[in-house]
Design a protein around this motif. Structure first.
Motif, PDB file in Angstrom:
ATOM      1  N   GLY A  55       7.690  -9.486   2.153  1.00 14.62           N
ATOM      2  CA  GLY A  55       7.247  -9.698   3.546  1.00 14.62           C
ATOM      3  C   GLY A  55       6.155  -8.387   3.818  1.00 14.62           C
ATOM      4  O   GLY A  55       5.344  -8.097   2.961  1.00 14.62           O
ATOM      5  N   ILE A  56       6.793  -7.510   4.818  1.00 21.07           N
ATOM      6  CA  ILE A  56       5.707  -6.323   4.771  1.00 21.07           C
ATOM      7  C   ILE A  56       6.635  -5.006   4.861  1.00 21.07           C
ATOM      8  O   ILE A  56       7.777  -5.085   5.356  1.00 21.07           O
ATOM      9  N   GLY A  57       5.864  -3.925   4.265  1.00 17.88           N
ATOM     10  CA  GLY A  57       6.794  -2.792   4.436  1.00 17.88           C
ATOM     11  C   GLY A  57       6.785  -1.861   2.850  1.00 17.88           C
ATOM     12  O   GLY A  57       5.984  -2.666   1.891  1.00 17.88           O
ATOM     13  N   GLN A  58       7.221  -1.059   2.759  1.00 10.27           N
ATOM     14  CA  GLN A  58       7.236  -0.086   1.214  1.00 10.27           C
ATOM     15  C   GLN A  58       7.725  -1.296   0.306  1.00 10.27           C
ATOM     16  O   GLN A  58       7.113  -1.341  -0.765  1.00 10.27           O
ATOM     17  N   ALA A  59       8.937  -1.659   0.578  1.00  9.18           N
ATOM     18  CA  ALA A  59       9.792  -2.554  -0.359  1.00  9.18           C
ATOM     19  C   ALA A  59       8.705  -3.627  -0.619  1.00  9.18           C
ATOM     20  O   ALA A  59       8.946  -4.277  -1.846  1.00  9.18           O
ATOM     21  N   ALA A  60       8.171  -4.375   0.018  1.00  9.77           N
ATOM     22  CA  ALA A  60       7.251  -5.441   0.120  1.00  9.77           C
ATOM     23  C   ALA A  60       6.155  -5.165  -0.795  1.00  9.77           C
ATOM     24  O   ALA A  60       5.525  -6.209  -1.308  1.00  9.77           O
ATOM     25  N   LEU A  74       4.285 -12.134   5.608  1.00  9.95           N
ATOM     26  CA  LEU A  74       4.089 -11.522   6.597  1.00  9.95           C
ATOM     27  C   LEU A  74       5.645 -10.939   6.729  1.00  9.95           C
ATOM     28  O   LEU A  74       6.506 -11.357   6.580  1.00  9.95           O
ATOM     29  N   HIS A  75       5.470  -9.986   8.312  1.00  9.96           N
ATOM     30  CA  HIS A  75       6.599  -9.381   8.588  1.00  9.96           C
ATOM     31  C   HIS A  75       7.871 -10.476   8.771  1.00  9.96           C
ATOM     32  O   HIS A  75       7.833 -11.165   9.422  1.00  9.96           O
ATOM     33  N   GLY A  76       8.896  -9.955   7.720  1.00 12.15           N
ATOM     34  CA  GLY A  76      10.067 -10.853   8.019  1.00 12.15           C
ATOM     35  C   GLY A  76      10.124 -12.259   7.516  1.00 12.15           C
ATOM     36  O   GLY A  76      11.209 -13.071   7.637  1.00 12.15           O
ATOM     37  N   SER A  94      12.672  -7.291  -0.003  1.00  8.70           N
ATOM     38  CA  SER A  94      12.494  -6.972   1.400  1.00  8.70           C
ATOM     39  C   SER A  94      13.156  -5.587   1.649  1.00  8.70           C
ATOM     40  O   SER A  94      13.604  -4.973   0.882  1.00  8.70           O
ATOM     41  N   GLY A  95      12.667  -5.146   2.972  1.00 10.95           N
ATOM     42  CA  GLY A  95      13.383  -3.910   3.256  1.00 10.95           C
ATOM     43  C   GLY A  95      14.628  -4.242   4.599  1.00 10.95           C
ATOM     44  O   GLY A  95      14.444  -5.340   4.907  1.00 10.95           O
ATOM     45  N   ASP A  96      15.128  -3.216   4.858  1.00  3.07           N
ATOM     46  CA  ASP A  96      16.160  -3.472   5.952  1.00  3.07           C
ATOM     47  C   ASP A  96      15.498  -3.795   7.262  1.00  3.07           C
ATOM     48  O   ASP A  96      16.022  -4.554   8.105  1.00  3.07           O
ATOM     49  N   GLY A  97      14.171  -3.163   7.631  1.00  2.00           N
ATOM     50  CA  GLY A  97      13.517  -3.582   8.838  1.00  2.00           C
ATOM     51  C   GLY A  97      13.152  -5.082   8.548  1.00  2.00           C
ATOM     52  O   GLY A  97      13.152  -5.764   9.257  1.00  2.00           O
ATOM     53  N   ASP A  98      12.395  -5.287   7.546  1.00  2.00           N
ATOM     54  CA  ASP A  98      11.592  -6.702   7.474  1.00  2.00           C
ATOM     55  C   ASP A  98      12.665  -7.696   7.164  1.00  2.00           C
ATOM     56  O   ASP A  98      12.476  -8.596   7.969  1.00  2.00           O
ATOM     57  N   CYS A  99      13.780  -7.309   6.694  1.00  2.00           N
ATOM     58  CA  CYS A  99      14.825  -8.561   6.273  1.00  2.00           C
ATOM     59  C   CYS A  99      15.641  -8.701   7.508  1.00  2.00           C
ATOM     60  O   CYS A  99      16.048  -9.827   8.112  1.00  2.00           O
ATOM     61  N   GLY A 151      15.842  -6.965  10.614  1.00  3.23           N
ATOM     62  CA  GLY A 151      15.187  -6.899  11.716  1.00  3.23           C
ATOM     63  C   GLY A 151      14.295  -7.863  12.199  1.00  3.23           C
ATOM     64  O   GLY A 151      14.505  -9.038  12.470  1.00  3.23           O
ATOM     65  N   GLU A 152      12.917  -7.878  11.709  1.00  7.12           N
ATOM     66  CA  GLU A 152      12.057  -8.721  11.922  1.00  7.12           C
ATOM     67  C   GLU A 152      12.344 -10.182  11.309  1.00  7.12           C
ATOM     68  O   GLU A 152      12.097 -11.103  11.903  1.00  7.12           O
ATOM     69  N   GLY A 153      12.964 -10.098  10.204  1.00  5.93           N
ATOM     70  CA  GLY A 153      13.105 -11.550   9.633  1.00  5.93           C
ATOM     71  C   GLY A 153      14.913 -11.715   9.787  1.00  5.93           C
ATOM     72  O   GLY A 153      15.233 -12.565   9.119  1.00  5.93           O
ATOM     73  N   ASN A 168      17.433  -1.078   0.937  1.00  2.00           N
ATOM     74  CA  ASN A 168      17.760  -0.527   2.379  1.00  2.00           C
ATOM     75  C   ASN A 168      17.851   1.043   2.295  1.00  2.00           C
ATOM     76  O   ASN A 168      18.641   1.743   1.911  1.00  2.00           O
ATOM     77  N   ASN A 169      16.464   1.485   2.742  1.00  2.00           N
ATOM     78  CA  ASN A 169      16.701   2.989   2.943  1.00  2.00           C
ATOM     79  C   ASN A 169      16.955   3.393   4.628  1.00  2.00           C
ATOM     80  O   ASN A 169      16.740   4.665   4.800  1.00  2.00           O
ATOM     81  N   LYS A 170      17.358   2.571   5.217  1.00  2.00           N
ATOM     82  CA  LYS A 170      18.030   2.645   6.453  1.00  2.00           C
ATOM     83  C   LYS A 170      16.811   3.328   7.527  1.00  2.00           C
ATOM     84  O   LYS A 170      17.460   3.969   8.432  1.00  2.00           O
ATOM     85  N   VAL A 171      15.520   3.195   7.187  1.00  2.00           N
ATOM     86  CA  VAL A 171      14.487   3.704   8.158  1.00  2.00           C
ATOM     87  C   VAL A 171      13.431   2.663   7.981  1.00  2.00           C
ATOM     88  O   VAL A 171      13.478   1.921   6.927  1.00  2.00           O
ATOM     89  N   TYR A 172      12.401   2.580   8.681  1.00  2.00           N
ATOM     90  CA  TYR A 172      11.257   1.917   8.443  1.00  2.00           C
ATOM     91  C   TYR A 172      10.205   3.017   7.588  1.00  2.00           C
ATOM     92  O   TYR A 172       9.712   3.909   8.451  1.00  2.00           O
ATOM     93  N   GLY A 173      10.135   2.779   6.510  1.00  2.00           N
ATOM     94  CA  GLY A 173       9.306   3.545   5.610  1.00  2.00           C
ATOM     95  C   GLY A 173       7.838   3.547   5.742  1.00  2.00           C
ATOM     96  O   GLY A 173       7.146   4.618   6.065  1.00  2.00           O
ATOM     97  N   LEU A 174       7.476   2.553   5.780  1.00  2.00           N
ATOM     98  CA  LEU A 174       5.968   2.228   5.692  1.00  2.00           C
ATOM     99  C   LEU A 174       5.305   2.771   7.230  1.00  2.00           C
ATOM    100  O   LEU A 174       4.200   3.333   7.296  1.00  2.00           O
ATOM    101  N   THR A 175       6.184   2.754   8.190  1.00  2.00           N
ATOM    102  CA  THR A 175       5.631   3.026   9.621  1.00  2.00           C
ATOM    103  C   THR A 175       6.139   4.480   9.858  1.00  2.00           C
ATOM    104  O   THR A 175       6.212   4.836  11.148  1.00  2.00           O
ATOM    105  N   LYS A 176       6.450   5.178   9.097  1.00  2.00           N
ATOM    106  CA  LYS A 176       6.757   6.663   9.105  1.00  2.00           C
ATOM    107  C   LYS A 176       8.111   7.049   9.892  1.00  2.00           C
ATOM    108  O   LYS A 176       8.213   7.987  10.505  1.00  2.00           O
TER     109      LYS A 176
END
Ligand SMILES: Cc1ncc(C[n+]2csc(CCOP(=O)(O)OP(=O)(O)O)c2C)c(N)n1
Ligand code: SF4
Length: 284
Positions: A47-52, A66-68, A90-95, A97-99, A119-127
């Motif tokens: 999807g979207i993010g550092q993991a993605a 796209l996101h999620g 996927s990331g924790d936010g992407d999967c 949250g958004e997805g 799962n880094n327990k934060v949104y990495g890409l958006t700081k």
């Protein structure tokens, strides 16, 4: 037998030095080689993010969505060609949250794919904003008074939904993680591997030393992955002691086993007969 070099991509890696994503990428390459899978047999979707960004760093089939929305794309791909090995990064936010809705329904469908959630327990890409898995009271620049929500527990949710392969890996134990990925890909059905992934730039709480003090391997503690109640008990643990490994495993029919239209083989190998579609439309 494929070699790690076969999976090496020419794309420049844009993760921060020390990011947990590097060992997840290495563990994926190792697992795919151990499974004897050639790059053309594998499809990685994100999807979207550092993991993605992960699929770009592997030389095999990829789809960056796209996101999620990685899981719906993976569902379509699996129905079109269920001979492909599909991994979703996927990331924790992407999967979660958004997805989140797709996460729930992909598990219910029991699509035969492996979901790796970095799962880094934060949104990495958006700081560094809080994500669904950030712990209560965690202070970030966007949550200056601390996180006010209870964290999402992906393993407990997956167990409650009847997921047949529920696991947690840790980027600080790449060999253990590679073995989990290997087992997840071998499992026929939806496999969730939530991966504890230190984000060295934006999460200064859940760091390598923090995890190293706490994680223990279920495989070494006498845990029986066929025991649902034991898996549930382990999935609720977090804090001083954090279990990693295979929490639960159970075989059950997959979505593609159940789809009537696939009984003659993957859709990509079936003949397209436009008259059949025309007669369906005219009957409506
Ligand atoms: C609908 C929508 N929500 C949020 C965003 C912003 N956004 C893009 S990536 C991302 C973070 C993804 O976080 P995570 O999945 O944890 O990935 P990480 O970068 O930490 O690997 C966010 C919030 C967006 N672009 N669109
Ligand atoms: S911001 Fe965090 S998750 Fe993203 S590359 Fe840097 S360390 Fe990794």
């Amino acid at each position: 037998m494929p070699d790690i070099k076969d999976y090496e991509s020419l794309v420049e890696i844009k993760w921060c030095p020390g990011c947990g994503n590097f060992s997840i990428l290495a563990a994926m390459k190792k697992a795919l080689c151990n499974l004897g899978l050639a790059p053309h047999e594998v499809l990685i979707i994100s999807g979207i993010g550092q993991a993605a960004k992960t699929p770009h760093y592997l030389a095999c089939n990829l789809f960056h969505g796209l996101h999620g929305r990685a899981l719906p794309i993976a569902t379509g791909a699996k129905i079109a060609n269920h001979n492909l090995t599909i991994i979703v990064n996927s990331g924790d936010g992407d999967c979660y949250g958004e997805g989140g809705n797709h996460f729930i329904n992909a598990i219910r469908r029991n699509i035969d794919l492996t979901l790796l959630v970095h799962n880094n327990k934060v949104y990495g890409l958006t700081k560094g904003q809080a994500s669904p898995t950030s712990d209560l009271n965690m202070v970030t620049r966007a949550q200056p008074h601390g996180v006010m929500l209870e964290p999402f527990n992906p393993l407990a949710v997956a167990l409650a939904l009847g997921c047949g392969f529920v696991a947690r890996g840790y980027a600080g134990k790449p060999d253990h993680l590679a073995s989990l990925i290997e087992h997840g890909v071998r499992h026929r059905g939806f496999s969730l591997i939530d991966i504890l992934q230190p984000c060295v730039s934006f999460n200064h709480i859940n760091t390598y030393p923090w995890y190293n003090e706490r994680v223990y391997e279920l495989e070494r503690s006498g845990h029986d992955p066929s025991d649902f109640n034991a898996a549930w008990e382990q999935a609720r643990k977090w804090g001083e002691r954090i279990p990693i490994g295979l929490f639960y495993r159970e075989d059950k029919p997959t979505l593609t086993d159940r789809l009537h239209a696939l009984r003659h083989g993957p859709l990509v190998d079936q003949q397209y007969v436009p008259e059949r579609l025309a007669s369906l439309f005219s009957s409506l």
